[in-house]
Design a protein around this motif. Sequence first.
Motif, PDB file in Angstrom:
ATOM      1  N   ASP A  36      21.300 -26.564  23.640  1.00  0.00           N
ATOM      2  CA  ASP A  36      20.177 -25.720  23.234  1.00  0.00           C
ATOM      3  C   ASP A  36      20.390 -25.025  21.893  1.00  0.00           C
ATOM      4  OD1 ASP A  36      19.036 -26.387  25.672  1.00  0.00           O
ATOM      5  OD2 ASP A  36      19.711 -24.557  26.675  1.00  0.00           O
ATOM      6  N   VAL A  37      21.650 -24.889  21.462  1.00  0.00           N
ATOM      7  CA  VAL A  37      21.939 -24.162  20.222  1.00  0.00           C
ATOM      8  C   VAL A  37      22.448 -25.094  19.132  1.00  0.00           C
ATOM      9  CG1 VAL A  37      23.314 -22.324  19.174  1.00  0.00           C
ATOM     10  CG2 VAL A  37      22.416 -22.030  21.496  1.00  0.00           C
ATOM     11  N   ARG A  98      19.770 -20.238  18.077  1.00  0.00           N
ATOM     12  CA  ARG A  98      18.660 -20.952  18.711  1.00  0.00           C
ATOM     13  C   ARG A  98      17.377 -20.683  17.935  1.00  0.00           C
ATOM     14  NH1 ARG A  98      17.937 -19.528  24.868  1.00  0.00           N
ATOM     15  NH2 ARG A  98      16.264 -18.197  24.038  1.00  0.00           N
TER      16      ARG A  98
END
Length: 250
Positions: A36-37, A98
Amino acid sequence: MEPVAPTNISRRGPNGIVFVDCSDVDDGVFDRTYRDVLQPAFRPAELDTLDAMRTAFRTPFPGRFGTIALRSGEPVAAALAEYDAASEVLLLGYLAVRSDQRGRGTGSALLSDSLPRWRENARPVAVLAEVEDPRCYEAGPYGDPAARLRMYERVGWRLLPVPYFQPALGQGLPRVRGLLLIGHALDGAAVPGAHLVRFLDRYLAECEGPEAVRSDAEYLALRKRIESWPGEVPLWPMSRLSEVPLARHG
């Protein structure tokens, strides 16, 4: 997932963020950090595999440092660094926020938390990072190179005026050009040239083999530029970006 409560292994940051070392989270949190990052922030040729990163930063592996920023238990940013004892150089390999959390000061807060602790632990002669050159990359899904460079400038980073490229990180992957090598200027206005050459020699040899260090024309041009300064390579302000040479293939 329940929010992570402050403990002796976590540190409070701004806006409800908690900073935790990679070695103090479980594989699920680390894997979500990667997915996700990191993955949305780096092109495939710039990013090591999840397995390689898990081995290096979750164990933890000697000389590897990693911090994850959590909000409500979910990763919103990460900083990962590697210390090369032979050259005494610390490389900030990855810093990412993010996409829905950018522009809130999270990246600079993460560096403010991590860099002093890493410096105290490793005692490097220089701290370096690789960033996209805004002359070569426009703002897009991987972020805004110009905004990223401004953030680094605010927290004390400067340019190394060398034609930098990232070695190929794996078989079948290309070198990454259009990058800048930057240094954290806390300890002075220059980077020791001999340490920098030793670091880059080892970096390239590890990624592409020792023959590239001896005979690759692109790398030898980079090395020659470094050695053109007697003793130390200066750190330039970001305002001199237009004077930094680009790596030329061939």
